[in-house]
Design an enzyme around this catalytic site. Structure first.
Site, PDB file in Angstrom:
ATOM      1  N   SER A 117       4.565  -8.296   9.953  1.00 36.94           N
ATOM      2  CA  SER A 117       3.230  -8.603   9.412  1.00 36.94           C
ATOM      3  C   SER A 117       2.731  -9.964   9.852  1.00 36.94           C
ATOM      4  O   SER A 117       3.518 -10.905  10.047  1.00 36.94           O
ATOM      5  CB  SER A 117       3.303  -8.560   7.881  1.00 36.94           C
ATOM      6  OG  SER A 117       2.117  -9.046   7.306  1.00 36.94           O
ATOM      7  N   TYR A 141       5.727 -11.740  -0.100  1.00 36.78           N
ATOM      8  CA  TYR A 141       5.711 -10.617   0.838  1.00 36.78           C
ATOM      9  C   TYR A 141       5.917 -11.117   2.265  1.00 36.78           C
ATOM     10  O   TYR A 141       6.784 -10.622   2.998  1.00 36.78           O
ATOM     11  CB  TYR A 141       4.392  -9.855   0.727  1.00 36.78           C
ATOM     12  CG  TYR A 141       4.153  -8.916   1.887  1.00 36.78           C
ATOM     13  CD1 TYR A 141       4.956  -7.805   2.081  1.00 36.78           C
ATOM     14  CD2 TYR A 141       3.125  -9.162   2.807  1.00 36.78           C
ATOM     15  CE1 TYR A 141       4.752  -6.947   3.164  1.00 36.78           C
ATOM     16  CE2 TYR A 141       2.916  -8.309   3.882  1.00 36.78           C
ATOM     17  CZ  TYR A 141       3.729  -7.201   4.049  1.00 36.78           C
ATOM     18  OH  TYR A 141       3.525  -6.365   5.125  1.00 36.78           O
ATOM     19  N   LYS A 145       9.216 -10.709   5.120  1.00 38.43           N
ATOM     20  CA  LYS A 145       9.119 -10.258   6.510  1.00 38.43           C
ATOM     21  C   LYS A 145       9.768 -11.265   7.465  1.00 38.43           C
ATOM     22  O   LYS A 145      10.426 -10.885   8.435  1.00 38.43           O
ATOM     23  CB  LYS A 145       7.659 -10.028   6.886  1.00 38.43           C
ATOM     24  CG  LYS A 145       7.005  -8.850   6.173  1.00 38.43           C
ATOM     25  CD  LYS A 145       7.546  -7.514   6.632  1.00 38.43           C
ATOM     26  CE  LYS A 145       6.775  -6.353   6.047  1.00 38.43           C
ATOM     27  NZ  LYS A 145       7.236  -5.037   6.529  1.00 38.43           N
ATOM     28  N   THR A 206     -15.462  -4.842  -5.617  1.00 39.56           N
ATOM     29  CA  THR A 206     -15.424  -6.296  -5.777  1.00 39.56           C
ATOM     30  C   THR A 206     -14.896  -6.951  -4.509  1.00 39.56           C
ATOM     31  O   THR A 206     -13.903  -6.500  -3.934  1.00 39.56           O
ATOM     32  CB  THR A 206     -14.518  -6.699  -6.956  1.00 39.56           C
ATOM     33  OG1 THR A 206     -15.012  -6.102  -8.159  1.00 39.56           O
ATOM     34  CG2 THR A 206     -14.472  -8.211  -7.129  1.00 39.56           C
TER      35      THR A 206
END
Length: 330
Positions: A117, A141, A145, A206
């Protein structure tokens, strides 16, 4: 070739399964179905339901199915959730990678293509981002990775497991035939949320944050169409098998679109004046992420076919129109 796709029932993994089969490969899928959908898996693939952390099961599949190479897509991937529940992400993502590599080493499978990512880069000091840019994630997160890539590096040194990490920028769109697309619960990605709002007319869409250091104050992201992304996986697997060299590649288009520009593209493609509200920032979101994908284009000979926001949006809209309730419609 016999390929094990871990996480092959997910959004990205299921399209990888489809493309691998179309290119003449025999495919086996392992997915725990925590977030994936078995209905998304091509029926020509052999399916196992199970967790990547079950090393005995993974070893058994690798051995019994005579697997030549692995594509690894199985990971928790919601940035805001990772900020709130970091231990969940380290446990699943990092421990899952260790389990997979141990099983591969035990059985003697030596080739891995990994779904990494752009979150590994954090807030870049300059754009576009090259593979040599510092890895400085700002959320758990992204940190998982980075850790997974490091583990792959040392597994290569110690055990000769050759791997390619593909650092995705924002993956979007759907299969061109409308058969596979995004169906997450909850859905956190921008494009599906815009299109769901367009379909429902509820006006609940939103945009999170308008005070970022960007041209219009909203996040800027590089959107890579899902089929183009998977084309890069097939090229990476071929390169890995031929050269037996581990490497890392960015996958993006080198063009950034702001959230408001993506909304404008959605309005153009759908013909619907989609209303929205402006909300506060979400935790862990960088201002801008735009790829320099020169390396993938040069070494892998990867050439994205859908580089405009409208092209990406068109495939996504086709999926959402035919599957307004996701895979429940199948």
């Amino acid at each position: 070739m016999r390929v094990l796709v871990v996480g092959g029932a997910g959004y990205i993994g299921s399209i990888a399964v489809k493309k691998l089969i179309e290119n003449g490969n025999n495919v086996v899928v392992l997915d725990a179905l925590y977030t994936g959908h078995q209905k998304a898996v091509d029926p020509q693939a052999k399916f196992y339901q199970g967790d990547i952390e079950n090393k005995f099961l993974v070893s058994q599949i690798l051995r019994n199915e005579k697997i030549d190479a692995v594509m690894h897509f199985a990971a928790y991937s919601l940035v805001p959730e990772s900020v709130k529940k970091p231990l969940k992400y380290y446990d699943n993502n990092v421990a899952g990678m260790i389990s997979l590599l141990e099983a591969m080493n035990d059985v003697g499978v030596k080739y891995l293509v990994f779904s990494s990512s752009a979150a590994t880069y954090g807030i870049p000091k300059k754009l576009p981002i090259t593979e040599d840019s510092p890895l400085d994630p700002i959320n758990p997160y992204g940190d998982t990775k980075v850790m997974m890539e490091k583990i792959m590096h040392w597994a290569d040194k110690a055990d000769g497991i050759k791997s390619i990490a593909l650092r995705y920028f924002n993956v979007a769109g759907a299969a061109s035939d409308g058969s596979i697309g995004e169906d997450h619960a909850p859905e956190t990605h921008l494009i599906p949320n815009i299109l769901k709002s367009a379909l429902s007319g509820d006006g609940k869409f939103t945009i999170f944050g308008n005070d970022y250091d960007t041209k219009d104050g909203t996040n800027v992201r590089d959107y890579v169409q899902i089929e183009d992304l998977i084309d890069a996986h097939l090229l990476a697997l071929d390169y890995l098998m031929k050269t037996k060299k581990s490497d890392v590649f960015n996958l993006g288009t080198a063009h950034g679109y702001s959230n408001l520009e993506i909304l404008a593209a959605a309005r153009k493609v759908t013909g619907i004046d989609i209303p929205y509200t402006m909300g506060p920032r979400r935790g862990g979101d960088p201002d801008s992420l735009v790829a320099d994908s020169t390396k993938a284009r040069t070494i892998l000979h990867w050439q994205p076919k859908h580089e405009s926001a409208e092209e990406v949006m068109t495939s996504a809209w086709k999926w959402h129109q035919s599957h307004p309730n996701g895979y429940e419609d199948k």
